[in-house]
Design an enzyme around this catalytic site. Structure first.
Site, PDB file in Angstrom:
ATOM      1  N   ASP A  85       0.808  -1.218   0.000  1.00  0.00           N
ATOM      2  CA  ASP A  85       0.000   0.000   0.000  1.00  0.00           C
ATOM      3  C   ASP A  85       0.842   1.269   0.000  1.00  0.00           C
ATOM      4  O   ASP A  85       2.022   1.269   0.348  1.00  0.00           O
ATOM      5  CB  ASP A  85      -0.946   0.012   1.198  1.00  0.00           C
ATOM      6  CG  ASP A  85      -0.216  -0.123   2.530  1.00  0.00           C
ATOM      7  OD1 ASP A  85       0.751  -0.903   2.607  1.00  0.00           O
ATOM      8  OD2 ASP A  85      -0.607   0.562   3.505  1.00  0.00           O
ATOM      9  N   GLU A  98      -0.538  -2.005   5.223  1.00  0.00           N
ATOM     10  CA  GLU A  98       0.371  -1.917   6.374  1.00  0.00           C
ATOM     11  C   GLU A  98       0.269  -0.562   7.049  1.00  0.00           C
ATOM     12  O   GLU A  98       0.377  -0.462   8.271  1.00  0.00           O
ATOM     13  CB  GLU A  98       1.818  -2.184   5.925  1.00  0.00           C
ATOM     14  CG  GLU A  98       2.827  -2.201   7.068  1.00  0.00           C
ATOM     15  CD  GLU A  98       3.257  -0.820   7.547  1.00  0.00           C
ATOM     16  OE1 GLU A  98       3.401  -0.633   8.775  1.00  0.00           O
ATOM     17  OE2 GLU A  98       3.428   0.077   6.706  1.00  0.00           O
ATOM     18  N   GLU A  99       0.095   0.509   6.263  1.00  0.00           N
ATOM     19  CA  GLU A  99       0.075   1.857   6.829  1.00  0.00           C
ATOM     20  C   GLU A  99      -1.141   2.092   7.713  1.00  0.00           C
ATOM     21  O   GLU A  99      -1.225   3.100   8.402  1.00  0.00           O
ATOM     22  CB  GLU A  99       0.105   2.895   5.702  1.00  0.00           C
ATOM     23  CG  GLU A  99       1.376   2.884   4.855  1.00  0.00           C
ATOM     24  CD  GLU A  99       2.618   3.362   5.601  1.00  0.00           C
ATOM     25  OE1 GLU A  99       2.480   3.819   6.757  1.00  0.00           O
ATOM     26  OE2 GLU A  99       3.714   3.272   5.039  1.00  0.00           O
ATOM     27  N   ARG A 157      18.721  -7.183  14.051  1.00  0.00           N
ATOM     28  CA  ARG A 157      18.987  -7.464  15.465  1.00  0.00           C
ATOM     29  C   ARG A 157      17.985  -8.485  15.979  1.00  0.00           C
ATOM     30  O   ARG A 157      16.873  -8.616  15.449  1.00  0.00           O
ATOM     31  CB  ARG A 157      18.927  -6.192  16.312  1.00  0.00           C
ATOM     32  CG  ARG A 157      17.518  -5.654  16.497  1.00  0.00           C
ATOM     33  CD  ARG A 157      17.454  -4.301  17.207  1.00  0.00           C
ATOM     34  NE  ARG A 157      18.259  -4.189  18.381  1.00  0.00           N
ATOM     35  CZ  ARG A 157      17.882  -4.574  19.605  1.00  0.00           C
ATOM     36  NH1 ARG A 157      16.689  -5.139  19.766  1.00  0.00           N
ATOM     37  NH2 ARG A 157      18.671  -4.420  20.645  1.00  0.00           N
ATOM     38  N   HIS A 211       7.784   8.960   4.357  1.00  0.00           N
ATOM     39  CA  HIS A 211       6.543   9.734   4.431  1.00  0.00           C
ATOM     40  C   HIS A 211       6.739  11.197   4.025  1.00  0.00           C
ATOM     41  O   HIS A 211       5.846  12.010   4.215  1.00  0.00           O
ATOM     42  CB  HIS A 211       5.896   9.648   5.827  1.00  0.00           C
ATOM     43  CG  HIS A 211       5.437   8.269   6.191  1.00  0.00           C
ATOM     44  ND1 HIS A 211       4.441   8.021   7.118  1.00  0.00           N
ATOM     45  CD2 HIS A 211       5.837   7.039   5.760  1.00  0.00           C
ATOM     46  CE1 HIS A 211       4.256   6.715   7.226  1.00  0.00           C
ATOM     47  NE2 HIS A 211       5.102   6.098   6.414  1.00  0.00           N
TER      48      HIS A 211
END
Length: 405
Positions: free
Chosen positions: A92, A150-151, A190, A377
């Site tokens: 998206d 996802e956003e 990580r 963004h």
């Protein structure tokens, strides 16, 4: 599955690299085509149709319309194995007007791929193509999950509820995020917490309006709200162990209309971020206690709404070591692996990682020399497309190493 992954290569590095680098022009073409046709959450119909057309042309089995616009592709290696590794990519875009002056600029007004998801989709497509052409090099099954939204409001959870981790059951999952906070030629990986939980709150303060010159006849909602904003900062400062990281941010505060009128109501919106899952449930309770106490002391009332959006992204130690060992062989720059790369940003990859062991990692994509270092963004966000082939190579070698070692 083994618990550690040595740095010695299990496949011919030069063979894999040359084959994938030959895909670079195609990766760029796919990414730019997707960039021109950005779509918001659960509206990724053009994107999904493009992905499906490629998978179909390559003879890759896949399911469409999962959680509205999601796709899952399944590729089976020729060597016998019951293990299943999933790769996740989001599709998206964002409600941002693009300001880049490039030939592949967004053609959809007010919508832009300003976070790199077009690159994620292109990398996943390149990975699918390579694996389909080289099934003799791995055992087991690879599921490639093309996820919507996802956003926000989040497509991972409905995809999981639709069964994308079942039939066959996924043993582990990996995913990447192109990351302009790291330079090209680096990988941030990580074990443990990588990204924060994302929680939101909305509050309306109900006071009693009146004349600005006669405040004793009122209950000033703006004064109440101001005290709440200040007091909320004490939650992290005085209720959270200093060893832990957390954020309480009030991002919006609105009240009143003019100079000499005391506002009847004031509204605020904010977000909470933390890494430690033990904090789940703590912040909504404590924030409301602060709001309730201050409102009571002033004779005001309130309405409070709290939303737990995404949990923290927490990587499995063994799968993080797999990604780290592969990245160390793929990345050829002096900086290479960046182990301490946490961010208070959030990601709904976290829902997948709650279900199965996995690793989410950052692939450096910034190149200031090419003016490709704007933050995510931003209306001028773009990234160095050299990272596309790097992403495919890391995914492919993770697949071969996961099954073969």
């Amino acid at each position: 599955m083994v618990s550690t992954f040595p740095n010695s290569a299990s496949v011919d590095l030069s063979r894999v690299r040359l084959a994938i680098r030959s895909l670079q022009p195609q990766l760029v073409e796919w990414r730019r085509r997707l960039h021109q046709k950005p779509e918001l959450a659960f509206q990724e119909k053009i994107t999904a149709a493009f992905v499906s057309s490629k998978l179909q042309a390559w003879g890759i089995e896949h399911q469409t319309s999962i959680a509205q616009t999601g796709i899952v592709a399944t590729i089976k290696g020729e060597k016998p194995s019951t293990q299943v590794l999933a790769i996740r990519a989001d599709m998206d875009a964002l409600p941002i007007q693009e300001l880049n002056e490039v030939p592949y600029c967004s053609q959809h007004n007010g919508v832009m791929h300003a976070c790199g998801h077009d690159g994620h989709t292109a990398i996943a497509l390149g990975t699918a193509y390579y694996l389909q052409q080289h099934r003799q090099n791995f055992a087991g099954t690879v599921k490639i999950i093309f996820q919507p939204a996802e956003e926000g409001p989040g497509g991972a959870k409905p995809m999981i509820e639709a069964g994308v981790l079942k039939n066959p059951d996924v043993d582990a999952i990996i995913g990447l995020h192109l990351w302009n906070n790291l330079p090209l030629g680096t990988v941030g990986v990580r074990s443990g917490p990588l990204m924060a939980a994302v929680e939101l709150f909305d509050c309306t303060i109900f006071g009693k309006g009146g004349h600005g010159a006669i405040p004793h006849q009122t209950v000033d909602s703006v004064v109440v709200a101001a005290q709440i904003v200040t007091a909320l900062q004490t939650i992290v400062a005085r209720n959270v162990n200093p060893i832990d990281s957390a954020v309480v941010t009030v991002g919006a505060l609105h009240g009143g209309t003019t100079h000499n009128v005391i506002a009847d109501t004031a509204t605020m919106k904010g977000t909470v971020r933390y890494f430690n899952p033990a904090f789940q449930g703590f912040f909504p309770q404590r924030i409301e206690q602060v709001i309730a106490g201050i409102c009571q002391s002033h004779g005001a009332k309130y309405d409070f709404k709290y939303t737990e959006l995404y949990p923290p992204v927490i990587n499995d130690q063994a799968i993080a070591q797999l990604v780290r060992s592969v990245a160390a062989e793929v990345i050829e720059t002096p900086i290479g692996i960046v182990p301490e790369c946490q961010t208070m940003g959030g990601e709904d990859m976290s829902f997948f990682l709650q279900e199965v062991s996995g690793c989410y990692f950052f692939l450096g994509s910034a190149n200031p020399d090419k003016d490709l270092a704007y933050p995510h963004h931003h209306p001028r966000f773009d990234f160095d497309e050299t990272a596309l082939a790097m992403g495919v190579e890391i995914f492919v070698r993770c697949v071969e190493k996961f099954f073969n070692e």
